[in-house]
Design a protein around this motif. Structure first.
Motif, mmCIF file in Angstrom:
data_model
loop_
_atom_site.group_PDB
_atom_site.id
_atom_site.type_symbol
_atom_site.label_atom_id
_atom_site.label_comp_id
_atom_site.label_asym_id
_atom_site.label_seq_id
_atom_site.Cartn_x
_atom_site.Cartn_y
_atom_site.Cartn_z
ATOM 1 N N GLN A 26 30.299 -22.373 9.793
ATOM 2 C CA GLN A 26 29.302 -22.516 10.866
ATOM 3 C C GLN A 26 29.311 -23.972 11.351
ATOM 4 O OE1 GLN A 26 25.374 -21.290 9.761
ATOM 5 N NE2 GLN A 26 24.714 -21.192 11.885
ATOM 6 N N ASN A 75 28.145 -9.850 16.216
ATOM 7 C CA ASN A 75 28.177 -11.292 15.954
ATOM 8 C C ASN A 75 29.410 -11.980 16.553
ATOM 9 O OD1 ASN A 75 25.833 -11.345 14.161
ATOM 10 N ND2 ASN A 75 27.112 -10.097 12.826
ATOM 11 N N GLU A 152 27.477 -15.201 16.878
ATOM 12 C CA GLU A 152 27.559 -16.267 15.865
ATOM 13 C C GLU A 152 28.963 -16.859 15.810
ATOM 14 O OE1 GLU A 152 25.112 -17.474 13.870
ATOM 15 O OE2 GLU A 152 23.754 -16.238 15.050
ATOM 16 N N HIS A 182 27.656 -22.851 16.048
ATOM 17 C CA HIS A 182 28.297 -21.598 15.645
ATOM 18 C C HIS A 182 29.720 -21.869 15.134
ATOM 19 C CE1 HIS A 182 24.951 -19.592 17.648
ATOM 20 N NE2 HIS A 182 25.129 -20.459 18.626
#
Lengths: 324, 238
Positions: A26, A75, A152, A182
């Protein structure tokens, strides 16, 4: 956010991808580098869920793409190599369709459309049918659809292909902003792009992962096998002989200088850079006259070409191979 | 999250696609021209005041027209590289298949409804049997839905729209004419089998006003088979 664990892909008996493992965390932008046919698009497709891995495991946001694709798919924002546009639909209608398909709540569709249209600078073409769009706009509409649904993970296959320099800069800014929160994986041929926006680079060739490191880490690695360029006059054989005796020189490429008569240009492949320039200079001056000497700084391009196996110009004699 | 949301998204996209390209207009126009010709010929030239012959002709016309409607359903997606989008969106494969199918069926229902204009002169100048007409149209709709499901499946098999149509037409014609093989079969079992598989024989029952559960089940079974094969094939492509 994205984890590939020993992932392989075969079509029939032909293996395309061989046991690739890497991850994207991330808040990280990872560049995926490789020549045409290296397997970049196949890997992107496996992560996106368009195709399944033959062996190994692909996970996105903790969901296994083989068994939990339905949970993982919301996602993922994916821009394929060729922007997947419906030519007969106008840009707004197309984006509204993607938003609906991504299960964006009806009362939030307009807000999300505004956001991606603004982010990708599509205001001028919202009512235009997709077939009327320039290549640059098609690419940006493709990017806009990938951003819808607030995924995401963003997978971008050649996101700046076909864009003009101004648009490239804007697109990089969008990716950089998105990547700060992200996970982004970008497949690209454009090496400066990787240096500018990616925290890490994965180099792939022939379906095999050759290296994963930061751009600067890869450059540092390459410095260990860097080269020194020099121009000299004198007896070519003596100069070569003298250079071969220098500790740390692992290869030589000798050719006549393209302009100056009687001058030879030599590229020395060196293993150890500490004081190597002065040792080379002394060796040359012992056998002839030195005109110029410079250390070649490793660029990401050299690193990339080194990994994927291109000679990069001159034919280099590998002394170690010769000795063997 | 409602499963039908995904079907709805694909359905709306399909419908917009039909009406923003010439395909739907072209198919509807050709079908109506053909139907109009058959109706005029059957009613005014032969003087028979029923829809029987017209519906029969419409059925054969449908075998040729429906592949034009269905040939692009998946082939065009492969060509435009939009299949990659459809298969990576948070949609299940069956939702894509069903959304597309319902879109094509809607266009078919629209062109079927447009043929009801023919009923006006029929009722003005004749005394047609309403129940026969309703049963005939019901059979026609089931036949159309079946042809579309088969055409959609073949469209998923190839990137080439023309090839998709050229495979679908003989298959549909085969299902239509297979009933003619009845007389060539000595075995009772084979005679029954070809009769069961025949679009023409089942459709003929509807035109005669017979709503047989066997016929209805047959058409729905073929639709279910084609859509299941379609979904299975797309999943296999992964």
């Amino acid at each position: 956010m994205i984890v590939l664990d020993q992932v392989s892909k075969s079509y029939g008996s032909k293996a395309i991808i061989h046991g690739i493992s890497f991850d994207v965390k991330q808040g990280e932008i990872v560049g995926f580098l490789g020549p045409n046919g290296a397997g970049k698009t196949t890997v992107m497709r496996m992560i996106a869920g368009f195709t399944e891995a033959s062996t190994g495991k692909v996970s996105v946001c903790g969901f296994d793409m083989a068994t939990q694709r339905d949970q993982a798919a919301p996602n993922i924002g994916y821009l394929p190599e060729s922007p997947p546009l419906y030519d007969v639909l106008d840009v707004t209608t197309y984006l509204r369709f993607v938003a609906r398909a991504k299960h964006v709540p009806a009362n939030k569709i307009a807000e999300q459309l505004d956001r991606v249209i603004q982010a990708c600078h599509l205001e001028a073409v919202t009512q235009k049918e997709c077939y009327k769009l320039s290549k640059g706009y098609r690419q940006r509409v493709g990017l806009a659809q990938a951003l819808l649904g607030e995924p995401e993970v963003l997978l971008l296959d050649e996101p700046t292909a076909g864009l003009d320099p101004g648009q490239i800069q804007e697109t990089r800014e969008v990716i950089r902003n998105f990547g700060s929160k992200h996970a982004v994986l970008i497949s690209t041929h454009i090496l400066p792009e990787v240096t500018l926006i990616c925290q890490r680079v994965a180099i792939i060739n022939g379906g095999r992962l050759l290296a994963v490191d930061s751009p600067s880490g890869l450059q540092q690695r390459a410095e260990q096998s860097n080269s020194v360029l020099l121009d000299a006059t004198g007896d070519q054989n003596s100069i070569e002989q003298s250079l071969r005796g220098v500790d740390g020189v692992s290869g030589l490429s000798v050719r006549p200088h393209p302009v100056r008569h009687g001058v030879v240009s030599i590229e020395c492949l060196v293993q150890d850079m500490d004081g190597i320039e002065s040792r080379i200079a002394r060796a040359v001056m012992a056998a002839g006259e030195l005109y110029r000497l410079e250390r070649r700084q490793p660029t990401l391009e050299n690193v990339f070409l080194g990994y994927v196996g291109h000679a990069g110009g001159a034919v280099v004699t590998d002394l170690q191979q010769e000795a063997a | 999250m409602n499963h039908l949301d995904g079907v709805r998204a694909i359905y709306i996209k399909e419908m917009l696609g039909y009406f923003r390209s010439p395909i739907a207009y072209f198919v509807i126009a050709v079908f109506l021209l053909g139907t109009g010709y058959f109706f005029t010929y059957n009613i005014f030239l032969t003087g028979i005041g029923t829809m029987d012959s017209t519906l029969q002709n419409m059925g054969i016309l449908l075998l040729i027209i429906s592949p034009v409607l269905t040939m692009r359903l998946f082939s065009a997606e492969y060509n435009a590289r939009t299949m990659e989008l459809l298969m990576t969106l948070p949609l299940q494969t069956w939702q894509v298949v069903l959304g597309k199918y319902l879109g094509a069926v809607s266009i078919f229902l629209l062109m079927t409804a447009a043929t009801w204009i023919n009923l006006v002169p029929l009722y003005l100048f004749g005394t047609p049997q309403t129940l026969n007409i309703i049963a005939g149209y019901l059979g026609f709709i089931l036949l159309g839905m079946t042809c579309i499901a088969i055409g959609q499946f073949f469209s998923a098999l190839t990137e080439n729209q023309i090839v998709a149509a050229l495979i679908t037409i003989p298959v549909l014609l085969g299902f239509w004419f297979v009933g003619h093989l009845q007389s060539l079969q000595s075995s009772l079992l084979l005679r029954d089998l070809v009769a069961h598989l025949s679009f023409a024989l089942h459709f003929a029952d509807f035109i005669r006003g017979l709503l047989r559960s066997e016929g209805i089940a047959f058409f729905f079974a073929v639709i279910a088979c084609a859509l299941t094969l379609n979904t299975g094939y797309l999943q296999l492509r992964r």
